[in-house]
Design a protein around this motif. Structure first.
Motif, PDB file in Angstrom:
ATOM      1  N   ASP A  10      18.701 -14.012  -4.443  1.00 20.96           N
ATOM      2  CA  ASP A  10      20.214 -13.680  -3.857  1.00 20.96           C
ATOM      3  C   ASP A  10      20.093 -12.489  -2.610  1.00 20.96           C
ATOM      4  OD1 ASP A  10      19.494 -11.561  -5.064  1.00 20.96           O
ATOM      5  OD2 ASP A  10      20.980 -11.444  -6.685  1.00 20.96           O
ATOM      6  N   GLY A  11      18.939 -12.292  -2.302  1.00 20.27           N
ATOM      7  CA  GLY A  11      18.998 -11.455  -1.265  1.00 20.27           C
ATOM      8  C   GLY A  11      18.790  -9.951  -1.462  1.00 20.27           C
ATOM      9  N   THR A  12      18.461  -9.777  -2.729  1.00 19.16           N
ATOM     10  CA  THR A  12      18.494  -8.236  -3.062  1.00 19.16           C
ATOM     11  C   THR A  12      17.330  -7.880  -2.213  1.00 19.16           C
ATOM     12  OG1 THR A  12      19.198  -8.780  -5.307  1.00 19.16           O
ATOM     13  CG2 THR A  12      17.659  -6.867  -5.003  1.00 19.16           C
ATOM     14  N   ARG A  13      17.610  -6.472  -1.593  1.00 21.05           N
ATOM     15  CA  ARG A  13      16.538  -5.704  -0.880  1.00 21.05           C
ATOM     16  C   ARG A  13      16.323  -4.602  -1.887  1.00 21.05           C
ATOM     17  NH1 ARG A  13      19.406  -4.494   4.415  1.00 21.05           N
ATOM     18  NH2 ARG A  13      20.819  -3.855   3.056  1.00 21.05           N
ATOM     19  N   ILE A  14      15.158  -4.008  -1.284  1.00 24.75           N
ATOM     20  CA  ILE A  14      14.524  -2.766  -2.197  1.00 24.75           C
ATOM     21  C   ILE A  14      14.095  -1.595  -1.092  1.00 24.75           C
ATOM     22  CG2 ILE A  14      13.734  -3.806  -4.197  1.00 24.75           C
ATOM     23  CD1 ILE A  14      10.885  -3.896  -3.159  1.00 24.75           C
ATOM     24  N   GLU A  15      14.266  -0.581  -1.364  1.00 23.32           N
ATOM     25  CA  GLU A  15      13.579   0.749  -0.874  1.00 23.32           C
ATOM     26  C   GLU A  15      12.401   1.105  -1.651  1.00 23.32           C
ATOM     27  OE1 GLU A  15      16.111   3.720   0.531  1.00 23.32           O
ATOM     28  OE2 GLU A  15      17.909   2.410   0.867  1.00 23.32           O
ATOM     29  N   ALA A  16      11.298   1.356  -1.143  1.00 24.67           N
ATOM     30  CA  ALA A  16       9.995   1.563  -1.851  1.00 24.67           C
ATOM     31  C   ALA A  16       9.030   2.516  -1.021  1.00 24.67           C
ATOM     32  CB  ALA A  16       9.339   0.312  -2.536  1.00 24.67           C
ATOM     33  N   SER A  17       8.143   3.021  -1.732  1.00 21.74           N
ATOM     34  CA  SER A  17       7.122   4.003  -1.252  1.00 21.74           C
ATOM     35  C   SER A  17       5.902   3.535  -1.965  1.00 21.74           C
ATOM     36  CB  SER A  17       7.538   5.441  -1.487  1.00 21.74           C
ATOM     37  OG  SER A  17       8.925   5.803  -0.950  1.00 21.74           O
ATOM     38  N   HIS A  18       4.764   3.819  -1.227  1.00 23.90           N
ATOM     39  CA  HIS A  18       3.479   3.588  -1.972  1.00 23.90           C
ATOM     40  C   HIS A  18       2.489   4.496  -1.673  1.00 23.90           C
ATOM     41  CE1 HIS A  18       1.223   1.189   1.212  1.00 23.90           C
ATOM     42  NE2 HIS A  18       2.204   1.936   1.894  1.00 23.90           N
ATOM     43  N   LYS A  72       6.471   5.967   2.646  1.00 26.31           N
ATOM     44  CA  LYS A  72       7.700   4.694   2.736  1.00 26.31           C
ATOM     45  C   LYS A  72       7.342   3.570   3.345  1.00 26.31           C
ATOM     46  CE  LYS A  72      12.212   4.509   4.980  1.00 26.31           C
ATOM     47  NZ  LYS A  72      13.300   5.291   6.171  1.00 26.31           N
ATOM     48  N   LEU A  73       7.863   2.414   2.601  1.00 21.12           N
ATOM     49  CA  LEU A  73       7.766   0.954   3.110  1.00 21.12           C
ATOM     50  C   LEU A  73       9.243   0.635   3.583  1.00 21.12           C
ATOM     51  CD1 LEU A  73       5.830  -0.205  -0.047  1.00 21.12           C
ATOM     52  CD2 LEU A  73       4.872  -0.200   2.152  1.00 21.12           C
ATOM     53  N   VAL A  74       8.922  -0.442   4.353  1.00 24.91           N
ATOM     54  CA  VAL A  74      10.234  -0.950   5.231  1.00 24.91           C
ATOM     55  C   VAL A  74      11.028  -1.463   4.265  1.00 24.91           C
ATOM     56  CG1 VAL A  74       8.955  -3.250   5.522  1.00 24.91           C
ATOM     57  CG2 VAL A  74      11.114  -2.674   6.990  1.00 24.91           C
ATOM     58  N   MET A  75      12.398  -1.403   4.284  1.00 19.67           N
ATOM     59  CA  MET A  75      13.349  -2.177   3.332  1.00 19.67           C
ATOM     60  C   MET A  75      13.000  -3.676   3.272  1.00 19.67           C
ATOM     61  SD  MET A  75      17.622  -1.923   3.221  1.00 19.67           S
ATOM     62  CE  MET A  75      17.556  -0.194   3.022  1.00 19.67           C
ATOM     63  N   SER A  76      13.252  -4.353   2.279  1.00 18.60           N
ATOM     64  CA  SER A  76      13.083  -5.814   2.519  1.00 18.60           C
ATOM     65  C   SER A  76      13.571  -6.522   1.256  1.00 18.60           C
ATOM     66  CB  SER A  76      11.292  -5.872   2.396  1.00 18.60           C
ATOM     67  OG  SER A  76      11.044  -7.417   2.536  1.00 18.60           O
ATOM     68  N   ALA A  77      13.879  -7.607   1.491  1.00 16.69           N
ATOM     69  CA  ALA A  77      14.100  -8.597   0.568  1.00 16.69           C
ATOM     70  C   ALA A  77      12.710  -8.942  -0.176  1.00 16.69           C
ATOM     71  CB  ALA A  77      14.865  -9.742   0.917  1.00 16.69           C
ATOM     72  N   TYR A  78      12.896 -10.098  -1.327  1.00 16.77           N
ATOM     73  CA  TYR A  78      11.591 -10.614  -1.742  1.00 16.77           C
ATOM     74  C   TYR A  78      10.748 -11.281  -1.001  1.00 16.77           C
ATOM     75  CZ  TYR A  78       8.786 -12.486  -5.556  1.00 16.77           C
ATOM     76  OH  TYR A  78       7.718 -12.719  -6.236  1.00 16.77           O
ATOM     77  N   ARG A  79      11.230 -11.871  -0.200  1.00 11.66           N
ATOM     78  CA  ARG A  79      10.345 -12.836   0.972  1.00 11.66           C
ATOM     79  C   ARG A  79      11.225 -12.014   2.163  1.00 11.66           C
ATOM     80  NH1 ARG A  79      10.368 -16.410  -3.143  1.00 11.66           N
ATOM     81  NH2 ARG A  79       8.532 -17.203  -3.493  1.00 11.66           N
ATOM     82  N   GLY A  80      10.556 -11.092   2.716  1.00 10.50           N
ATOM     83  CA  GLY A  80      11.102 -10.573   3.821  1.00 10.50           C
ATOM     84  C   GLY A  80      10.186  -9.674   4.780  1.00 10.50           C
ATOM     85  N   LYS A  81      10.363  -8.753   5.131  1.00 13.36           N
ATOM     86  CA  LYS A  81       9.490  -7.906   6.046  1.00 13.36           C
ATOM     87  C   LYS A  81       8.205  -7.345   5.465  1.00 13.36           C
ATOM     88  CE  LYS A  81      13.280  -6.392   9.110  1.00 13.36           C
ATOM     89  NZ  LYS A  81      13.949  -5.317   9.936  1.00 13.36           N
ATOM     90  N   MET A  82       8.638  -7.087   4.282  1.00 13.28           N
ATOM     91  CA  MET A  82       7.476  -6.499   3.388  1.00 13.28           C
ATOM     92  C   MET A  82       6.348  -7.556   2.880  1.00 13.28           C
ATOM     93  SD  MET A  82       7.554  -3.943  -0.023  1.00 13.28           S
ATOM     94  CE  MET A  82       9.031  -3.133   0.663  1.00 13.28           C
ATOM     95  N   PRO A  83       5.148  -7.540   2.843  1.00 15.50           N
ATOM     96  CA  PRO A  83       4.199  -8.488   2.647  1.00 15.50           C
ATOM     97  C   PRO A  83       4.660  -8.992   0.994  1.00 15.50           C
ATOM     98  CG  PRO A  83       2.983  -6.754   3.579  1.00 15.50           C
ATOM     99  CD  PRO A  83       4.342  -6.266   3.522  1.00 15.50           C
ATOM    100  N   LEU A  84       4.652 -10.093   0.643  1.00 20.80           N
ATOM    101  CA  LEU A  84       4.816 -10.715  -0.435  1.00 20.80           C
ATOM    102  C   LEU A  84       4.084 -10.247  -1.532  1.00 20.80           C
ATOM    103  CD1 LEU A  84       6.661 -12.842  -2.138  1.00 20.80           C
ATOM    104  CD2 LEU A  84       5.003 -14.495  -1.614  1.00 20.80           C
TER     105      LEU A  84
END
Length: 336
Positions: free
Chosen positions: A187-195, A248-260
């Motif tokens: 549904d386009g949900t995006r996340i902000e995350a850190s690793h 900090k990781l880039v904000m991303s949808a499930y299939r987006g800028k962040m590696p799957l």
């Protein structure tokens, strides 16, 4: 029954809507055949790459439940894969795909799945018309590859027949259930995350990997016990470029800028929670989900995508079942 052609059948799983794949496949067919009659532009495929060297195109490479897969099938499959972007398709991979297609063709015949003649005739006519637009006679072009009109018809019929079968199995209820189970992925949900990223000394050595995971487990424990913050731990231990930004990781949808591979491990987390160590090609990570931004896409927005996912899963499950009882007889040394 004619042998199936070597198209990149997986293209049917990438269409926006389940009934829209034929036009793209038609273009791919025509583009591939056109390679036989046009000279390459600078920097494109060489003449040797466009058409295989002279060989016995009728040679049988493998039989599948008694049905042959020939050199002509492999040659055409190689061309279509190149046109689809795979510049170095391996014979082993292509032949396995051709075997799968042959198994599905027999499966659909056993199920008595038939494509209405009118629809198949229209699809074949569309392909031939596209070939004529290139200035070539369709029959002559097909003949150059020992690719008969019957083979062309069978190749176009296969995805149409599969779609009929898949549509009978993929009910609206299954699509709705899939959306419910995977809503945030769709549904386009995006996340902000850190690793926090650590790299094992030897990623191929399990002892080295386990040692790194144990180190991250200890770091995670320290964070959870309040001995240091995630930001402090990232700055102190992480090898990622973002260590000075708290990982900090880039904000991303499930299939987006962040590696799957990262989103697959982070999306299931609750806001503020920290994952256990997990491995990716980049190294070993722990990740914290900082914030979730709900998506706006509805079931109707992603119905086609869900259909493709379920169709692909059904295809793979069917293939696995069919291979258990299939008689596959190699007439050449099996490519590795």
């Amino acid at each position: 029954m004619p042998s199936i052609a070597g198209f990149d059948f997986e293209l049917i799983f990438r269409r926006k809507q389940s009934g829209m794949f034929i036009s793209l496949r038609s273009v791919l067919i025509v583009s591939s055949l056109a390679l036989l009659t046009y000279s390459p532009a600078p920097g494109s495929l060489s003449a040797a790459e466009q058409a295989p060297a002279a060989k016995d195109t009728t040679k049988i490479l493998v039989t599948v439940n008694g049905h042959p897969v020939t050199q002509a099938d492999l040659d055409f499959a190689t061309l279509t894969r190149r046109m689809a972007g795979d510049l170095k398709p391996t014979p082993a991979k292509i032949l396995e795909s051709l075997i799968n297609q042959r198994l599905i063709q027999d499966f659909l015949a056993d199920k008595k799945i038939t494509v209405p003649a009118e629809i198949l005739d229209q699809s074949v006519s569309r392909v031939r018309a596209l070939m004529q637009k290139t200035g070539n006679d369709p029959d002559q072009v097909l003949s150059k590859m020992n690719f008969t009109p019957e083979k062309l018809r069978a190749a176009i019929e296969l995805p149409l027949a599969w779609n009929i079968y898949a549509s009978s199995q993929i009910t609206p209820e299954k699509i709705q259930h899939y959306f419910k189970e995977h809503q945030e992925e769709l549904d386009g949900t995006r996340i902000e995350a850190s690793h926090i990223l650590l790299k094992p000394e030897d990623p191929s050595n399990q002892e080295s990997v386990d040692k790194t995971k144990a180190q991250l487990t200890d770091i995670r424990k320290q964070i959870l016990e309040g001995k240091l913050t995630f930001t402090e731990a990232a700055a102190q231990y992480s090898t990622a470029p973002s260590k000075q930004e708290g990982g900090k990781l880039v904000m991303s949808a499930y299939r987006g800028k962040m590696p799957l591979i990262l989103t697959q491990n982070i999306f299931p987390l609750q806001e503020g929670s920290i994952s256990k160590p997990f491995q990716t090609p980049f190294g070993i990570h722990i990740a914290r989900l900082n914030k979730k931004h709900p998506g706006q896409f509805s079931l109707e927005d992603v119905r086609g995508e869900i259909y493709r996912s379920l169709s692909r899963a059904l295809w793979e499950k069917t293939i696995q079942s069919l291979r258990n009882s299939a008689k596959i007889d190699w007439k050449i040394d099996r490519p590795s």
